[in-house]
Enzyme design. Structure first.
Site, short mmCIF file in Angstrom:
data_model
loop_
_atom_site.label_atom_id
_atom_site.label_comp_id
_atom_site.label_asym_id
_atom_site.label_seq_id
_atom_site.Cartn_x
_atom_site.Cartn_y
_atom_site.Cartn_z
N CYS A 27 0.81 -1.23 0.00
CA CYS A 27 0.00 0.00 0.00
C CYS A 27 0.84 1.27 0.00
O CYS A 27 0.34 2.35 -0.31
CB CYS A 27 -0.95 0.01 1.19
SG CYS A 27 -2.13 -1.34 1.14
N HIS A 80 -3.29 7.47 2.90
CA HIS A 80 -3.67 6.16 2.36
C HIS A 80 -5.05 5.81 2.92
O HIS A 80 -5.33 6.04 4.09
CB HIS A 80 -2.64 5.12 2.77
CG HIS A 80 -3.04 3.71 2.45
ND1 HIS A 80 -3.54 3.37 1.21
CD2 HIS A 80 -3.05 2.58 3.20
CE1 HIS A 80 -3.82 2.08 1.22
NE2 HIS A 80 -3.55 1.58 2.41
N ASN A 107 -10.07 0.31 0.06
CA ASN A 107 -8.61 0.45 0.05
C ASN A 107 -8.09 -0.05 -1.30
O ASN A 107 -8.14 -1.24 -1.58
CB ASN A 107 -8.05 -0.38 1.22
CG ASN A 107 -6.54 -0.38 1.29
OD1 ASN A 107 -5.87 0.11 0.38
ND2 ASN A 107 -6.01 -0.93 2.36
O1 UT7 Z 1 -3.68 -0.96 3.79
C1 UT7 Z 1 -2.77 -1.79 4.44
C2 UT7 Z 1 -2.89 -1.72 5.88
N1 UT7 Z 1 -4.13 -2.33 6.33
C3 UT7 Z 1 -4.79 -1.75 7.30
O2 UT7 Z 1 -4.41 -0.70 7.74
C4 UT7 Z 1 -5.97 -2.47 7.88
C5 UT7 Z 1 -5.93 -2.33 9.36
N2 UT7 Z 1 -6.96 -3.06 10.07
C6 UT7 Z 1 -8.28 -2.69 10.09
O3 UT7 Z 1 -8.70 -1.84 9.35
C7 UT7 Z 1 -9.16 -3.35 11.12
O4 UT7 Z 1 -8.36 -4.10 12.01
C8 UT7 Z 1 -10.30 -4.27 10.55
C9 UT7 Z 1 -11.35 -3.41 9.90
C10 UT7 Z 1 -9.72 -5.25 9.55
C11 UT7 Z 1 -10.95 -5.03 11.69
O5 UT7 Z 1 -11.47 -4.12 12.66
P1 UT7 Z 1 -11.12 -4.30 14.21
O6 UT7 Z 1 -11.86 -3.26 14.92
O7 UT7 Z 1 -9.63 -4.32 14.35
O8 UT7 Z 1 -11.76 -5.69 14.55
P2 UT7 Z 1 -11.06 -7.02 15.13
O9 UT7 Z 1 -10.20 -7.66 14.08
O10 UT7 Z 1 -10.45 -6.71 16.45
O11 UT7 Z 1 -12.32 -7.94 15.37
C12 UT7 Z 1 -13.34 -7.60 16.34
C13 UT7 Z 1 -14.49 -8.59 16.18
C14 UT7 Z 1 -14.03 -10.05 16.17
O12 UT7 Z 1 -15.02 -10.82 16.81
P3 UT7 Z 1 -14.85 -11.28 18.34
O13 UT7 Z 1 -13.59 -12.09 18.37
O14 UT7 Z 1 -14.75 -10.00 19.13
O15 UT7 Z 1 -16.10 -12.07 18.60
C15 UT7 Z 1 -14.02 -10.40 14.71
O16 UT7 Z 1 -14.20 -11.78 14.46
O17 UT7 Z 1 -15.14 -8.38 14.93
C16 UT7 Z 1 -15.20 -9.62 14.20
N3 UT7 Z 1 -15.13 -9.29 12.77
C17 UT7 Z 1 -16.22 -9.00 12.06
N4 UT7 Z 1 -17.54 -8.94 12.38
C18 UT7 Z 1 -18.40 -8.60 11.41
C19 UT7 Z 1 -14.03 -9.20 11.99
N5 UT7 Z 1 -14.41 -8.86 10.74
C20 UT7 Z 1 -15.75 -8.72 10.75
C21 UT7 Z 1 -16.70 -8.39 9.78
N6 UT7 Z 1 -18.00 -8.33 10.15
N7 UT7 Z 1 -16.37 -8.12 8.51
#
Ligand code: UT7
Length: 322
Positions: free
Chosen positions: A114, A249, A279
């Site tokens: 990215c 970004h 993204n």
């Molecule tokens: O461009 C290159 C760099 N990339 C980035 O900068 C991406 C960085 N990361 C992110 O944008 C975020 O971490 C995400 C959007 C991918 C995820 O958001 P988060 O707030 O960090 O969520 P998390 O991974 O901590 O997950 C929280 C909960 C989990 O459930 P439990 O374990 O709390 O029950 C996940 O399983 O949300 C769940 N979850 C979802 N739920 C509904 C993860 N993805 C989804 C989804 N829909 N799509």
């Protein structure tokens, strides 16, 4: 005589097809509200079956060339940032050179995920400053939809397709003020996409698809982008108040808001495109820059901070006087 590189043209391209959060929530366990609240994304663009990184790059590049009023044969160097090249080789840069008829340009690709377009801008700036090139085309072009695992709700909600371009020309007037690029391979296992053609016994089951430990990536991204803001301002002996626009970004609105806060900037000074684009990896900063130039937000004389963070990890910034 000090020589600068200046932006002389910009361009961008987004494929027609839209994939909404609602459509994704029909195939994986997610919802429009979850995606929008956690990422700021509502929809993304998906390239057509016959489109490729090179074909999208051509459209964005032609716009930038037209805006600059330049003949493609005067381009000395073409750098394409992409993680989704048409071929392993030749480079997308060489394919683009042929499509544009830019027969005098040296052409190659840069792969920094990215952060690719910031890395490409940095290389372009060094070539111009050193006198090795006068006119350089930088393009970021990505078909992320083809390396996304559409059954993985942690990644498929994030990415989209598109291309952005900047044409830089040599000038006596200040343009690109500084660029700063970094890599740390210690984080290589947090975000990766193994090449299916070169897969090993160990990683062939996940080859060709993006794997990401999203939350860990998120935390490092916020801290790292905060640091690069300081590094960029210090290098230019500037204060936060000197920056007119932040062009970040477009990975996650929460990361963008954190960076804007660090700069004490109102969100009105931040170019945000991710709501309807997602993204687009190395293309995202250039697409956003082009949009803000074309709709008149970015004006000649404005100071703009571009920044990006991606797999590697890689990260970087460019401070530009437009
Ligand atoms: O461009 C290159 C760099 N990339 C980035 O900068 C991406 C960085 N990361 C992110 O944008 C975020 O971490 C995400 C959007 C991918 C995820 O958001 P988060 O707030 O960090 O969520 P998390 O991974 O901590 O997950 C929280 C909960 C989990 O459930 P439990 O374990 O709390 O029950 C996940 O399983 O949300 C769940 N979850 C979802 N739920 C509904 C993860 N993805 C989804 C989804 N829909 N799509």
């Amino acid at each position: 005589m000090i020589r600068f590189s200046r932006v002389i043209g910009t361009g961008g391209y987004l494929p027609e097809k839209v994939r909404t959060n609602e459509e994704i929530s029909q195939t994986v366990d997610t919802s429009d509200s979850w995606i929008y609240e956690r990422t700021g994304i509502k929809s993304r663009r998906i390239a057509g079956a016959d489109e490729s990184a090179a074909s999208m790059a051509e459209i964005a590049a032609r716009q930038a060339i037209e805006a600059a009023g330049c003949d493609p044969e005067t381009i000395d160097l073409i750098i394409v940032a992409t993680g989704t090249p048409d071929h392993v080789y030749p480079s997308t840069g060489c394919i683009l050179q042929q499509l544009l008829g830019a027969k005098n340009a040296v052409s190659f690709d840069v792969q920094a995920a990215c952060s690719g377009s910031i890395f490409a801008l940095s290389i372009a700036d060094q070539y111009i400053k050193s006198g090795a090139a006068k006119t350089v085309l930088v393009v970021g072009s990505e078909i992320c939809s083809r390396i996304v695992d559409w059954t993985d709700r942690g990644t498929c909600i994030l990415f989209g397709d598109g291309a952005g371009a900047i044409l830089l020309g040599a000038s006596d007037e200040a343009g690109v003020l500084s660029t700063h690029i970094h890599s740390d391979g210690e984080y290589k296992d947090l975000l990766y996409c193994p090449n299916p053609q070169a897969a090993t016994e160990t990683n062939k089951h996940e080859a060709g698809f993006i794997s990401m430990r999203g939350n860990e990536v998120f935390k490092v991204a916020v801290n790292t982008l905060g640091r690069i803001v300081d590094e960029t301002l210090e290098a230019n002996n500037m204060d936060k108040s000197n920056i007119d626009w932040l062009v970040p970004h477009q990975a996650n609105i929460r990361i963008i808001v954190a960076t804007a806060k660090k700069l004490k900037m109102s969100m009105d000074q931040v170019v945000v495109t991710l709501e309807h684009q997602g993204n687009t990896s190395s293309a995202s900063v250039l697409i956003a820059f082009n949009e803000a130039v074309r709709d008149g937000r970015i004006q000649r004389g404005h100071v703009i901070l571009l920044e990006a963070f991606g797999a590697g990890f890689t990260w970087g910034s460019a401070l530009i006087k437009y």
